[in-house]
Design an enzyme around this catalytic site. Structure first.
Site, short mmCIF file in Angstrom:
data_model
loop_
_atom_site.label_atom_id
_atom_site.label_comp_id
_atom_site.label_asym_id
_atom_site.label_seq_id
_atom_site.Cartn_x
_atom_site.Cartn_y
_atom_site.Cartn_z
N ARG A 1 3.91 -1.48 0.68
CA ARG A 1 4.52 -0.35 1.42
C ARG A 1 5.36 -0.82 2.62
O ARG A 1 5.38 -0.17 3.68
CB ARG A 1 3.45 0.63 1.92
CG ARG A 1 2.66 1.32 0.82
CD ARG A 1 3.54 2.25 -0.02
NE ARG A 1 2.72 3.00 -0.94
CZ ARG A 1 2.36 2.55 -2.15
NH1 ARG A 1 2.79 1.37 -2.59
NH2 ARG A 1 1.61 3.29 -2.95
N SER B 1 0.53 10.40 -0.89
CA SER B 1 -0.49 9.74 -0.08
C SER B 1 -0.07 9.77 1.39
O SER B 1 1.01 9.31 1.72
CB SER B 1 -0.65 8.28 -0.50
OG SER B 1 -0.98 8.22 -1.86
N GLU C 1 1.61 7.00 6.34
CA GLU C 1 2.66 6.49 5.46
C GLU C 1 4.02 7.19 5.65
O GLU C 1 5.04 6.50 5.76
CB GLU C 1 2.21 6.60 4.00
CG GLU C 1 3.13 5.87 3.05
CD GLU C 1 2.65 5.93 1.60
OE1 GLU C 1 1.62 5.33 1.29
OE2 GLU C 1 3.33 6.58 0.80
#
Ligand SMILES: Cc1cc2nc3c(=O)[nH]c(=O)nc-3n(C[C@H](O)[C@H](O)[C@H](O)COP(=O)(O)OP(=O)(O)OC[C@H]3O[C@@H](n4cnc5c(N)ncnc54)[C@H](O)[C@@H]3O)c2cc1C
Length: 346
Positions: free
Chosen positions: A174, A246, A342
Site C-alpha cells: 500500500r 478497507s 488507508e
C-alpha cells in the site's frame, strides 16, 4: 523524460463543482474549482496558471480512496485521460499502455478479453488506472506494482513530463514513491508488462476454498469470476452504502511483538511479511474489540466486515475521523498496535 506538444484544448473549468457522485463515501463535498483533464498536454499550462495565482490543487480519480471535506478549496483536477492499447510484444511479455482516467475494473476485463491474463485477482477494485499505482493496489495475494513496466507522469516540481520505471516507483505494501511525495506527480498513463507465462494464484484462503472441489486447474476467467463473487459478498456496494473499502491498513509489527500477542490471543489473524516483521489482519483486531456493526450517528462499522467504515448519509469527514479515532484508540490500548488510515484525507 518526454517532451509533449502544445496545442491541446485548455482544461475545462467548472466552479463550485459537486463531488458527491465522485467519492464513494458519498460525502457532500464541493470543489471550489474543478478542471477536467482529458489530455496530458493540458497539465503544464494549467499548473503554471495555478502556480502564478497561488491556487492549491490535487488530482481526483474515481474518489474511491479519499475522504473529502465539505469545501475542497483550490483546484481539483478530475483525471479523465482515456485509451488503452497493446504497445509492444516480446518473447516473454506483452506491454499495454492505458490512460490514467480509465476505469480499473473495465481495464482488467479488457486485458482478459485480449487473452492477457495476470490481473484477474485485482478485479472489481473501484477507481481509475492512474490511482492504482499510488497506493499499489492489492488483493488476493497480487499487487499492481508487480505488473508495472513504467509510469508516465507530470512532475510538478520539475515542471516536466517524466517516465518512472517500476524500480523508481518504489512499490511496497500500500505504498509507493507517489505517497512519499503527495501532489508532486500527476500520473497520466500507465504501461503494464504482462508476462506471457501464467499460473493461477489462488493461495489466499477465500480463493483456495472457492476452487477446493475443482477437478481441473482454474482458468483466468474463472478466477476473475470467483474474485468478483467473493468481493460482492464481502464488501458493501458504494452505490448502496458509502464506503472506501478497507479503511485501515493491515499493520506490520516486529516478530517479538507478534510472539507476545499470539500467546495472549492465539486466534489472532496474521500473514507473512518482510523479514523480521509480521502483518496482522486489521479486520480481526477491530472485530475483537467488538466494533463490528457499531453505529455512531451517520457512520458505522460494516456489519459483515469490520475493516470497512460506512457512511449512511448526511455525515461529514469529521464523523468518519471521529469513529476512526475511537477504533484506533481501543485497538492501541488492547494490542499496542497503531492502525494507519488507508484513504487519503484531502
Ligand atoms: C468497495 C471498495 C473496495 C476496495 N478494495 C480495494 C482493494 O481490494 N485493494 C486496494 O488496494 N484498494 C481498494 N480500494 C481502494 C481504492 O479502490 C483504490 O485505492 C483505488 O486505486 C483508488 O482509485 P481512485 O481513482 O478512486 O482514486 P481517488 O480516490 O480518486 O484518489 C486516491 C489518491 O490518489 C491520488 N490520485 C488519483 N489519481 C491520480 C493520478 N492520476 N495522479 C496522481 N495522483 C492521483 C488522489 O489525489 C488521492 O490522493 C477499495 C475501495 C472501495 C470503495
Amino acid at each position: 523524460m518526454n517532451s509533449k506538444k502544445n496545442g491541446s484544448p485548455p482544461a475545462k473549468l467548472t466552479p463550485n463543482k459537486a463531488l458527491k457522485d465522485r467519492n464513494t463515501f458519498g460525502l457532500d463535498s464541493r470543489a471550489e474549482f474543478a478542471y477536467e483533464i482529458t489530455t496530458a498536454e493540458q497539465i503544464p499550462p494549467l499548473l503554471q496558471a495555478l502556480k502564478e495565482q497561488a491556487i492549491s490543487w490535487r488530482v481526483l480519480g474515481g474518489g474511491s480512496n479519499v475522504i473529502l471535506p465539505t469545501h475542497l478549496l483550490g483546484a481539483t483536477l478530475l483525471m479523465n485521460i482515456t485509451g488503452q492499447a497493446i504497445e509492444n510484444v516480446d518473447e516473454k511479455s506483452t506491454f499495454v499502455s492505458v490512460g490514467a482516467g480509465e476505469n480499473w475494473h473495465t481495464f482488467v476485463t479488457w486485458t482478459l478479453d485480449q487473452g492477457l491474463p495476470g490481473l484477474e485477482n485485482l478485479a472489481l477494485i473501484p477507481g481509475t488506472v492512474g490511482a492504482a499505482p499510488i497506493q499499489n493496489i492489492g488483493a488476493y495475494g497480487v499487487e499492481i506494482g508487480e505488473y508495472i513496466d513504467s509510469i508516465e507522469a507530470f512532475d510538478s516540481e520539475a515542471h516536466a513530463f517524466v517516465t518512472l520505471t517500476r524500480d523508481e516507483c518504489q512499490f511496497a505494501y500500500r505504498d509507493s514513491l507517489f505517497k512519499q511525495y503527495p501532489n508532486r506527480f500527476i500520473v497520466t498513463r500507465v504501461i503494464l508488462q504482462i508476462p506471457k507465462a501464467w499460473s493461477a494464484r489462488i493461495s489466499y484462503a477465500d480463493l483456495t476454498k472457492q476452487f477446493s472441489d475443482a477437478t481441473a486447474a482454474p482458468t483466468p476467467k474463472a478466477i476473475f469470476a470467483a474474485v468478483c463473487q467473493i468481493r460482492n459478498q464481502k464488501l458493501p456496494d458504494p452505490k448502496v452504502i458509502g464506503n472506501a473499502g478497507s479503511f485501515f491498513q493491515n499493520p506490520l509489527i516486529d516478530i517479538a511483538h507478534y510472539e507476545s500477542l499470539i500467546k495472549q490471543f492465539p486466534e489472532i489473524i496474521s500473514y507473512p511479511a518482510t523479514p523480521g516483521k509480521r502483518k496482522l489482519g486489521a479486520g480481526w483486531l477491530i472485530d475483537h474489540c467488538g466494533f463490528k456493526g457499531l453505529t455512531l450517528g451517520p457512520v458505522g462499522v460494516y456489519k459483515h466486515q469490520a475493516l470497512v467504515i460506512v457512511h449512511y448519509g448526511n455525515g461529514t469527514a469529521q464523523d468518519i475521523m471521529n469513529i476512526a479515532k475511537t477504533i484506533q484508540d481501543k485497538v492501541h490500548d488492547t494490542f499496542g498496535v497503531h492502525l494507519t488510515i488507508e484513504p487519503n484525507i484531502l
